[in-house]
Write an enzyme that holds these catalytic residues in place. Sequence first.
Site, PDB file in Angstrom:
ATOM      1  N   LYS A 140     -33.861 -21.090 -24.572  1.00  0.00           N
ATOM      2  CA  LYS A 140     -32.780 -20.601 -25.435  1.00  0.00           C
ATOM      3  C   LYS A 140     -31.641 -20.057 -24.571  1.00  0.00           C
ATOM      4  O   LYS A 140     -30.465 -20.205 -24.915  1.00  0.00           O
ATOM      5  CB  LYS A 140     -33.300 -19.485 -26.346  1.00  0.00           C
ATOM      6  CG  LYS A 140     -34.238 -19.961 -27.460  1.00  0.00           C
ATOM      7  CD  LYS A 140     -34.514 -18.805 -28.425  1.00  0.00           C
ATOM      8  CE  LYS A 140     -35.838 -18.894 -29.145  1.00  0.00           C
ATOM      9  NZ  LYS A 140     -35.873 -19.711 -30.318  1.00  0.00           N
ATOM     10  N   ARG A 164     -36.373 -32.250 -31.903  1.00  0.00           N
ATOM     11  CA  ARG A 164     -37.482 -32.962 -32.559  1.00  0.00           C
ATOM     12  C   ARG A 164     -37.184 -33.029 -34.052  1.00  0.00           C
ATOM     13  O   ARG A 164     -36.182 -32.497 -34.513  1.00  0.00           O
ATOM     14  CB  ARG A 164     -38.779 -32.185 -32.337  1.00  0.00           C
ATOM     15  CG  ARG A 164     -38.603 -30.741 -32.786  1.00  0.00           C
ATOM     16  CD  ARG A 164     -39.859 -29.954 -32.836  1.00  0.00           C
ATOM     17  NE  ARG A 164     -39.601 -28.537 -32.902  1.00  0.00           N
ATOM     18  CZ  ARG A 164     -39.304 -27.848 -33.989  1.00  0.00           C
ATOM     19  NH1 ARG A 164     -39.197 -28.471 -35.153  1.00  0.00           N
ATOM     20  NH2 ARG A 164     -39.100 -26.559 -33.950  1.00  0.00           N
ATOM     21  N   GLU A 178     -29.773 -10.252 -28.075  1.00  0.00           N
ATOM     22  CA  GLU A 178     -28.508 -10.494 -28.768  1.00  0.00           C
ATOM     23  C   GLU A 178     -28.323  -9.520 -29.915  1.00  0.00           C
ATOM     24  O   GLU A 178     -29.257  -8.848 -30.348  1.00  0.00           O
ATOM     25  CB  GLU A 178     -28.376 -11.952 -29.228  1.00  0.00           C
ATOM     26  CG  GLU A 178     -29.455 -12.427 -30.147  1.00  0.00           C
ATOM     27  CD  GLU A 178     -29.379 -13.938 -30.430  1.00  0.00           C
ATOM     28  OE1 GLU A 178     -28.986 -14.723 -29.544  1.00  0.00           O
ATOM     29  OE2 GLU A 178     -29.739 -14.319 -31.545  1.00  0.00           O
ATOM     30  N   HIS A 188     -39.493 -13.951 -39.602  1.00  0.00           N
ATOM     31  CA  HIS A 188     -38.579 -14.902 -38.949  1.00  0.00           C
ATOM     32  C   HIS A 188     -39.084 -16.331 -39.016  1.00  0.00           C
ATOM     33  O   HIS A 188     -38.731 -17.168 -38.193  1.00  0.00           O
ATOM     34  CB  HIS A 188     -38.307 -14.527 -37.488  1.00  0.00           C
ATOM     35  CG  HIS A 188     -37.703 -13.177 -37.340  1.00  0.00           C
ATOM     36  ND1 HIS A 188     -36.490 -12.850 -37.891  1.00  0.00           N
ATOM     37  CD2 HIS A 188     -38.147 -12.061 -36.730  1.00  0.00           C
ATOM     38  CE1 HIS A 188     -36.228 -11.583 -37.616  1.00  0.00           C
ATOM     39  NE2 HIS A 188     -37.211 -11.077 -36.924  1.00  0.00           N
TER      40      HIS A 188
END
Length: 665
Positions: free
Chosen positions: A116, A292, A200, A235
């Site tokens: 990421k 994917r 973040e 999440h």
Amino acid sequence: MFNKILIANRGEIACRVAATARRMGVKTVAVYSEADAHAKHVAVCDEAVLIGPAPAKESYLRADKIIEVALATGAQAIHPGYGFLSENSEFAHACAKAGIAFIGPPASAIEAMGSKSAAKSLMEKARVPLVPGYHGENQDADFLQNEADRIGYPVLLKASAGGGGKGMRVIEHSKDFKEALASCKREAINSFGDDKVLAEKYLQRPRHIEIQVFADTHGNCVYLFERDCSVQRRHQKVLEEAPAPGMTAERRAAMGEAAVAAAKAVGYVGAGTVEFIANQDGSFYFMEMNTRLQVEHPVTEMITGTDLVEWQLRVAAGEKLPLQQSELKIHGHAIEARVYAENPEKGFLPSIGTLRHNRTPAAVNFELGGGREPAAFRIDSGVREGDSISPFYDPMIAKMIVWGQDRKEALARMAQALTQYQIVGLSSNIGFLSRLILSRAFSTAELDTGLIERNQAELFPPAAAAGLHTLALAGVALLSSEQADGSDPWQSGQGWRMNSQMQRALQFAEEHQTHQLQVTYLADGWQIKAGGAQAHVRLAATTQHDLVLQIAGQTVSGTVVRDGEHFHVFSQGQHTDLHYNDALAHAGEAEAEGGRLTAPMPGKIVAVLVGKAQEVKKGDALLIMEAMKMEHTISAPHAGVIEEVLYAVGDQVTEGAQLLAFQQG
Ligand code: ADP
């Protein structure tokens, strides 16, 4: 086109890929672990090869073994599904080296998007908007804490190699930073073998909106519009829909173009998803790209009339994309619900067990592609009645996908389909999904990732006690089965008479309540009395588990599935689990549960937070275990004293194992 492909996956996605391959006349090879010898994906493929023991590391993640099987069976390509090896660039490389087509992007694109952190750096260069944060190399705890302080709380820590909602921690205050960092890194190393994290800004009330992209080897790259996946727990997505409610044509084009730019920046080929997090005002930021096919791809298929697995096969075989951007149109609205083996009432804890009864809603129409009117309803599932959900793999039982002319119609169809879905043998989230679909926030499309948490009261109402109709269904199922197998106490003489009518007391218990049923045998049925109510009950018709009763002249139908002493009643969209207390069988049995804290599922102890003789308050965390790749905290049910800790860090425990001896204070 290929003649034969190998599907390096299991469960619903392996079955899904096999269905398209079959339609295209492509033969399929399944691979399976010892735990999956009788799995559905093995049955639906043309050939199947055993590749190892149950743990994924020894089977579905054995790249070498899988390539060997592909070569031995003459498969020209490998479809990795999602999860397992689908985003493993070394595997993609190894396929190429062995002369086998990898049905996915080039290894270099997987690598570029695999972390990421690195992906964010790349997107920064491609001018794709990013959430403010730190995604650099420095992993020093003090440094990261300074960065978090600079970003401003709440801050979200994410495992750089993470996925599936795992390895994330929201931090509200600087003082909690170090502990959350340690826990996040622990989960990251356990789940992904890499403890690098990024930080973040944690956005308030954001939406998760992702764009499906597709590219071929001829330089074409299109977007197949968006999916809104804002409804999440831990999440992790629960409901997904397309198109996103409230999306304007301009915003759609802007997000689509940003996604295509992201794909092009890494030389993408095949199916990919660019995930954005969007503010309520519509501004959006890049989160990550999944290289994917996604779990939720069917909603896109339904609104675009495409078969994305067919597209994947064509692109991997070197063909051009079947459609260009200008030919892609949105038609209607689609919603997907993920049916999980889990217990929403207990913090969505995964559940394992055997599907003793698995009745899916009627009329499953697996029709895709070709511009036909989409089927209104589809179920993608990798399990059948009698199959088990084991702790080794993902606890998803099925995906239900519905289509409607508009959102309202799709919603109504989903609500109806959910009431027809019956599962016995393990806990599922079906009842929760029904409440979610009908909830005010979801039905009015007030979407954001906190929807479930914010609407706890509506989504988790106190369980309503079973009424007379439900109790009568269970009672009659019991009485008529006794009559059928000759164990009826009336016939065996165990019953007792009062005023020359035979009466009998039955007891059914729910989680928080016990019901007494007074049954009086009549010539044409029973008089049943429960709580304050009573009625004349007659069995009008019965087939296997289905009963039709006449209750005080009213027709009541339902399904009753008996699992040992549990009577599962499905009626009017409700599932009620009634425990039959057979007075004779249980005479003299004592309650033995006090003072024990047991493992809710098999797993590994990762932290012991208390010691012998320690005093604890109600709700204190005592021990953390990891099961199904997630951490579960075992907390004190009451205030008390720890008498003994029975396991140490690193120990494997079985389901139901006593973890601590505890003296209630
Ligand atoms: P994963 O790869 O594990 O799925 P993602 O980065 O895609 O992780 O994030 C998963 C979910 O976490 C998102 O859909 C969203 O709900 C939440 N999330 C991620 N980043 C943020 C953020 N900066 N602010 C608020 N929520 C976030």
